[in-house]
Enzyme design. Sequence first.
Site, PDB file in Angstrom:
ATOM      1  N   ASP A  51     -40.959 -58.483  63.717  1.00 34.61           N
ATOM      2  CA  ASP A  51     -40.824 -57.331  62.824  1.00 34.61           C
ATOM      3  C   ASP A  51     -42.116 -57.040  62.069  1.00 34.61           C
ATOM      4  O   ASP A  51     -42.442 -55.881  61.803  1.00 34.61           O
ATOM      5  CB  ASP A  51     -39.688 -57.578  61.826  1.00 34.61           C
ATOM      6  CG  ASP A  51     -38.318 -57.388  62.457  1.00 34.61           C
ATOM      7  OD1 ASP A  51     -38.261 -56.849  63.580  1.00 34.61           O
ATOM      8  OD2 ASP A  51     -37.312 -57.779  61.833  1.00 34.61           O
ATOM      9  N   ASP A  93     -39.718 -62.111  38.047  1.00 29.37           N
ATOM     10  CA  ASP A  93     -40.801 -62.304  39.009  1.00 29.37           C
ATOM     11  C   ASP A  93     -41.239 -61.021  39.694  1.00 29.37           C
ATOM     12  O   ASP A  93     -42.103 -61.056  40.571  1.00 29.37           O
ATOM     13  CB  ASP A  93     -40.379 -63.325  40.068  1.00 29.37           C
ATOM     14  CG  ASP A  93     -40.347 -64.737  39.517  1.00 29.37           C
ATOM     15  OD1 ASP A  93     -40.875 -64.950  38.415  1.00 29.37           O
ATOM     16  OD2 ASP A  93     -39.792 -65.627  40.187  1.00 29.37           O
ATOM     17  N   ARG A 145     -37.553 -58.215  33.213  1.00 31.61           N
ATOM     18  CA  ARG A 145     -38.418 -59.367  33.004  1.00 31.61           C
ATOM     19  C   ARG A 145     -38.055 -60.423  34.036  1.00 31.61           C
ATOM     20  O   ARG A 145     -36.899 -60.825  34.162  1.00 31.61           O
ATOM     21  CB  ARG A 145     -38.248 -59.937  31.598  1.00 31.61           C
ATOM     22  CG  ARG A 145     -39.226 -61.079  31.317  1.00 31.61           C
ATOM     23  CD  ARG A 145     -39.014 -61.715  29.972  1.00 31.61           C
ATOM     24  NE  ARG A 145     -39.928 -62.834  29.776  1.00 31.61           N
ATOM     25  CZ  ARG A 145     -39.785 -63.768  28.844  1.00 31.61           C
ATOM     26  NH1 ARG A 145     -38.761 -63.702  27.998  1.00 31.61           N
ATOM     27  NH2 ARG A 145     -40.657 -64.744  28.739  1.00 31.61           N
ATOM     28  N   ASP A 202     -40.401 -52.156  52.574  1.00 30.36           N
ATOM     29  CA  ASP A 202     -40.334 -52.182  51.111  1.00 30.36           C
ATOM     30  C   ASP A 202     -41.714 -52.212  50.475  1.00 30.36           C
ATOM     31  O   ASP A 202     -42.699 -52.585  51.088  1.00 30.36           O
ATOM     32  CB  ASP A 202     -39.537 -53.409  50.632  1.00 30.36           C
ATOM     33  CG  ASP A 202     -39.995 -54.704  51.282  1.00 30.36           C
ATOM     34  OD1 ASP A 202     -41.213 -54.906  51.412  1.00 30.36           O
ATOM     35  OD2 ASP A 202     -39.142 -55.508  51.696  1.00 30.36           O
TER      36      ASP A 202
END
Length: 315
Positions: free
Chosen positions: A67, A191, A189, A160
């Site tokens: 992919d 990662d 808030r 994405d």
Amino acid sequence: MRLDLVWVIYRAGSHSAHREACCCVDELQALGVKVVMAMSGVTANPFPDLLASEAGLPDLAVVLGGDGTVLGAARHLAVHDVPILSFNVGGHLGFLTHERCLLDGGQLWQRLLQDNFALERRMMLQAAVDSRSPAERTARPTASLQDLNGTKALHWALNDFYMRPYRDDVSPTCTLELEIDGEVVDHYRGDGLILATPTGSTGYSMASGGPILHPGIDAIIVSPICPMSLSSRPVIVPPASRLVIGLLGENTRRVKLWKDGASGALLEPGQCCVVQRARHHALMVVLEQSPSYYRTLTHKLHWAGSLLNNQPSPS
């Protein structure tokens, strides 16, 4: 389909992908097709040189890999409406690729020449970094992405975009503000934040707890990455939405924009990232007579359906 010029792109570092690519080149050249072969990988991006060549755009790009190899091709070829025919050779899950067995048999190229295939249009996203002052943003809140980027190329993604903190020495969290169509929705808030297409819903977004969307649906998935609030949940927004992500908190914090797992741009304090649906779609050649997305899900994700479908019928 005309096959005057075909690009054969294979996954860098994969001997099996290179071997299959050479076979494709031999078969196509035997039919009188002009072929250009190139490898693609993390440190090998053949598309800028290919697109700048005098030979012009191909009628088809055959992609051999996983992919990730397909995503790299789509980011560069979608804007030129070049169809992509992909096969899982040396890859892993392969949600976007055909099984390798469909390469065999010698009938593949005749099928294409006789238009015995379907063309699937996959929604893509595009993004730009907004470096304007708050006053300028207020005066022109809906400036086009091209205006924001100036002479720089827009960022494209089939799966994405995601934003994560950027530091060399430590792994900090960040606080990101999400604005949708001019309205502040939340402060995340954690990662980082993922903005995914339906195609990308089975990737990083799914691993972060996001929903799986059928690729026949046009929508944008917003998935927080390890949020520090239990109320921060993935949301699905209409495809025409304009999403603006800004960095809050310390003025020394920076975040990195990634596109389909590839490096995108570094956002400095005060900058924003604007994301919206791209005008062009990724054109994917489909060979199966009756493709089933659900069969692909059950097979790739090892759901119970894949086991039940393989059970013998009761006598």
